[in-house]
Write an enzyme that holds these catalytic residues in place. Sequence first.
Site, PDB file in Angstrom:
ATOM      1  N   HIS A 199       0.857  -1.195   0.000  1.00  0.00           N
ATOM      2  CA  HIS A 199       0.000   0.000   0.000  1.00  0.00           C
ATOM      3  C   HIS A 199       0.889   1.239   0.000  1.00  0.00           C
ATOM      4  O   HIS A 199       1.970   1.243   0.604  1.00  0.00           O
ATOM      5  CB  HIS A 199      -0.925   0.001   1.227  1.00  0.00           C
ATOM      6  CG  HIS A 199      -1.916   1.114   1.170  1.00  0.00           C
ATOM      7  ND1 HIS A 199      -1.606   2.390   1.586  1.00  0.00           N
ATOM      8  CD2 HIS A 199      -3.188   1.150   0.710  1.00  0.00           C
ATOM      9  CE1 HIS A 199      -2.660   3.163   1.378  1.00  0.00           C
ATOM     10  NE2 HIS A 199      -3.634   2.436   0.852  1.00  0.00           N
ATOM     11  N   GLU A 211      -3.820   2.499  -7.167  1.00  0.00           N
ATOM     12  CA  GLU A 211      -4.166   3.642  -6.330  1.00  0.00           C
ATOM     13  C   GLU A 211      -3.169   4.773  -6.589  1.00  0.00           C
ATOM     14  O   GLU A 211      -2.069   4.779  -6.015  1.00  0.00           O
ATOM     15  CB  GLU A 211      -4.108   3.253  -4.850  1.00  0.00           C
ATOM     16  CG  GLU A 211      -5.097   2.180  -4.475  1.00  0.00           C
ATOM     17  CD  GLU A 211      -5.364   2.147  -2.975  1.00  0.00           C
ATOM     18  OE1 GLU A 211      -6.519   2.334  -2.589  1.00  0.00           O
ATOM     19  OE2 GLU A 211      -4.411   1.959  -2.203  1.00  0.00           O
TER      20      GLU A 211
HETATM   21  P1  PGA Z   1      -9.272   6.723   0.256  1.00  0.00           P
HETATM   22  O1  PGA Z   1      -8.101   5.632   0.517  1.00  0.00           O
HETATM   23  O2  PGA Z   1     -10.474   5.958  -0.211  1.00  0.00           O
HETATM   24  O3  PGA Z   1      -9.457   7.383   1.607  1.00  0.00           O
HETATM   25  O4  PGA Z   1      -8.761   7.660  -0.780  1.00  0.00           O
HETATM   26  C1  PGA Z   1      -7.849   4.581  -0.353  1.00  0.00           C
HETATM   27  C2  PGA Z   1      -6.638   3.819   0.118  1.00  0.00           C
HETATM   28  O5  PGA Z   1      -5.659   4.447   0.546  1.00  0.00           O
HETATM   29  O6  PGA Z   1      -6.634   2.562   0.066  1.00  0.00           O
END
Ligand code: PGA
Length: 251
Positions: free
Chosen positions: A93, A164
């Site tokens: 992540h 992401e």
């Molecule tokens: P968010 O986070 O939905 O608050 O943007 C997503 C993540 O970091 O997995």
Amino acid sequence: MKYLFANWKMYLNHAETLELAQEICAKPYQTERLSIAVFPTMLSAAAVVSIAENSPYQVGAQNCAWVPQGAYTGAVSAVLLKDAGCTYVLIGHSERRHVFGESDTDVKKKFEAALGAGLVPVLCIGETQADKEDGKSQYRLKKQIMKVLEGLDLKGRTFIIAYEPVWAISANRTGLICTPADADDVHGWIRDEIREYTDEIVPILYGGSVDATNVLSYLSYPTIDGVLVGNASRKFDTFAALIDTIGHSEF
Ligand code: PGA
């Protein structure tokens, strides 16, 4: 089948986590159309597994150590997470990479450990705002994929990718939005990249400021197999709104 994965990060204490898990796991959903997993802290993972036991909800961890067991103070391995009843684990992540300094090499070791333990790794990739501004988005993503998947025998292995973009994650407060159309482009490109390493079907989730107001605009693209949600998943109302919105849609 679409995926709704809830990354609770370190937002909630133990009591709050259990309360949210109890409320959510009592909520029915259409399991033939949707697969939902929650990712609590390590502290609460085993208790959430017990709460989720007789529900269709799965549980994952936010991180793991790559060694299985032994003198590793402060670590929790993929083997221990599997033993505790977890199904998934987030690997790499962006907060692990950028706050805790995990390298692509660390990420690969964790990815392999997760597969070896029988967990489904959710490999998180994403370019930073600086990468984007320097025109290096594809370079960064290509490297993050290659450094992990190259040389692995992935035949028959199940894993998931989560794209992401770091600049679109709500906690980073950039105000920048990765539009569904932009996410669709990147997902198509990632799918082609993954084919270099495996013929298996690899779901690709999108994450970054997803909530009930925009989730359908992402999920309407066939390239987007699901969403990984942080902020909007840490309260019952906003999490339930995501489930209902997807549940009432036409997918
Ligand atoms: P968010 O986070 O939905 O608050 O943007 C997503 C993540 O970091 O997995």
